[in-house]
Design a protein around this motif. Structure first.
Motif: not given
Length: 568
Positions: A518-544
């Motif tokens: 939460y401290e990170t979210i608050r600090a980003l908002m204090d800098k002027g970022h528009h911060v939203e919470w979203a659950l699904g749009p982060y992709g799918g990862y595989q690696a070797i």
């Protein structure tokens, strides 16, 4: 693929309050250990496809054979993100030559469809569904080009597992069932979709046995007749006749003329590691541009998940994506100044635009003088000879255009939606042109040896995800599994290289996955970022990852998908 937030799937949350810290690392987001094996490894977004890839390599197939077999199976098992109606890109580590090779298997727009047609129809953007956004599918050509150069088993053997599952059926996985159900209402009006991709008008449910005999027949024709069975035979004639009957422009002649191409991967160094992407018409070099900017900051003194980490990442992304909107297009029509865009000197210039105190509200691309002039699947395989494959394949928006020619068992992509209907833009629509592409495979080498094959699907999230994986591995000391499970950042609302969005003027939106303090979210908002919470749009990862001394493979497949990493 263009991802939509999965607000109804709380099981995907990585909130620290909902799970105990990992017993080894102590990190809240670690979900499981890396998979480790001595001979071969496969990581795909579906466990059955992973097992198919391993079985192919056990029978003497190469990593390329395994990748093709898995991709063919995913067209059946994960039609929400893939299929032979879409495009393909790949990076291959060839252990015989000690080099990386790239393949651009993207298709071109119909020769008979012109910009004048769209203008006469009064369209400002290409529709996302139906016949107009359909371009030539390049996946099958990609399979055969890769196989001709690096295959060990006959193509009949490579495609046999997918054919068998298509005839006998497989139980539908949970995440795929979710996306399938979302697609059915949108795509059912299009001819051939409801008949071939629903069960009495609905999507198959989790665990329900799904068969696709039409797809089995199509794959068998390709296995028997080779590449030309798809592009110059009855399959191509069926596709051409279908579009002619349904207001489309894709023709037999467009398919017969298709040819993908081998391309040279491009790279930048990042703290002693070389990160490799493919050049445009894809967006891979955006990741390299971001890394060049971020390399100018000392992340040994900046903690993962801190306000500084997120802020610098987002600002570097804005700079790279401004150039992405201006310069990335089919190089046959509009060559991009790639060498300059991914140079350290250019990054030094652009980095000066970043403030530590406030976000950029709008960003202009680099000027010519400075420059010297959304679903997808990702999979990776590695074999006992040291060959490694990084492969990505997609129909673009979920299940594509909705256009499903009769009797073929697959849907055509809607990748043509990515064109701009504005004269003078590098990505302006033209006949026989490849659209801007979001799908990008990636690779990391160190000291001239393979280090990791990886990818992260999901539209504009892909270069952002690539950068986060590299930073997690290099800057924050995570292992391969942790690097994928760590909470992700996505920035939205930049200027796009397509017709759908206007220029960013308000700094855009920072979306943070559960797990950031939460401290990170608050600090980003204090800098002027528009911060939203979203659950699904982060992709799918595989690696070797490959240990350079022992040759042992480490595999990872993240918890946001149904996938699996496995080896032997």
């Amino acid at each position: 693929m263009l991802l939509v937030p999965m607000l109804l799937v709380p099981m995907l949350s990585l909130a620290p309050s909902l799970q105990a810290a990992d017993r080894i690392t102590g990190r809240d987001f670690a979900t499981r250990s890396e998979v480790i094996a001595p001979h071969a490894m496969a990581a795909t977004s579906h466990p059955l496809a992973t097992q198919i890839a391993l079985d192919v390599m056990r029978r003497g197939g190469s990593a390329v054979d395994a990748a093709i077999a898995a991709n063919a199976a995913l067209g059946l098992m994960e039609p929400t993100g893939s299929g032979m109606g879409g495009d393909l890109f790949a990076i291959v580590w060839d252990p015989k030559t000690g080099k990386l090779l790239g393949y651009n298997g993207s298709g071109r727009s119909p020769k008979s469809l012109t910009l004048d047609y769209f203008e006469k129809q009064g369209l400002k953007d290409i529709p996302p569904l139906g016949p107009l956004p359909v371009s030539v599918p390049g996946a099958v050509d990609g399979w055969f080009a890769l196989h001709q150069r690096f295959g060990s088993l006959p193509m009949k053997d490579v495609l046999a597992p997918a054919i068998r599952y298509a005839r006998e059926g497989h139980p539908v996985a949970e995440t795929i069932a979710y996306y399938w159900a979302r697609s059915v209402p949108r795509l059912s009006p299009y001819p051939g979709f409801k008949e071939q991709f629903t069960v009495d008008g609905r999507a198959p449910r989790t665990g329900e046995l799904w068969k696709n005999p039409n797809l089995a027949d199509t794959l068998q024709k390709i296995a028997d007749g080779g590449r030309d069975a798809f592009y110059k035979g009855d399959i191509a004639r069926t596709i051409g006749a279908y579009f002619q009957a349904n207001g489309g422009f894709l023709s037999y002649e467009d398919l017969a003329a298709h040819q993908g191409e081998w391309v040279e991967p491009v790279s930048t160094s990042y703290r002693g590691y070389d990160v490799w992407e493919l050049p445009p018409n894809g967006q891979g070099i955006a990741a390299l541009q971001m890394l060049n900017v971020l390399e100018g900051y000392d992340f040994s003194k900046i903690a993962y998940g801190s306000p500084e980490h997120v802020h610098l990442f987002v600002e570097a992304k804005k700079l790279a994506f401004a150039d992405r909107a201006r310069w990335y297009a089919d190089p046959a029509f509009q060559p991009a100044p790639v060498a300059r865009l991914i140079s350290k000197a250019y990054a030094d210039q652009r980095r000066k635009l970043i403030s530590s105190d406030k976000p950029l509200r709008e960003v202009q691309p680099g000027t010519p003088a400075e420059l010297d002039q959304g679903d997808t699947i990702y999979l990776t395989t590695a074999d006992s000879n040291g060959m490694m494959v990084s492969l990505i394949q997609s129909n673009y928006r979920g299940m594509g255009s909705g256009m499903a020619p009769p009797g073929l068992g697959f849907i055509l992509q809607d990748r043509g939606e990515m064109f701009v209907l504005r004269r003078g833009h590098p990505n302006t629509y033209a006949p026989g042109k490849r659209p801007f592409q979001t799908i990008i495979p990636a690779f990391i080498t160190k000291d001239g040896k393979p280090f990791a094959s990886f990818g992260l699907m999901g539209g504009a999230m892909q270069p952002q995800g690539h950068v986060q994986i590299v930073m997690n591995l290099v800057d924050f000391g995570m292992n391969l599994q942790e690097a994928g499970d760590a909470p992700r950042i996505q920035h939205e609302n930049d200027t796009e290289p397509t017709g759908q969005n206007t220029a960013m003027s308000d700094g855009g939106v920072v979306q943070l996955e559960n797990g950031f303090p939460y401290e990170t979210i608050r600090a980003l908002m204090d800098k002027g970022h528009h911060v939203e919470w979203a659950l699904g749009p982060y992709g799918g990862y595989q690696a070797i990852r490959r240990d350079p001394q022992s040759g042992v493979y480490f595999g990872a497949s993240e918890s946001r998908k149904d996938g699996q990493a496995a080896g032997y």
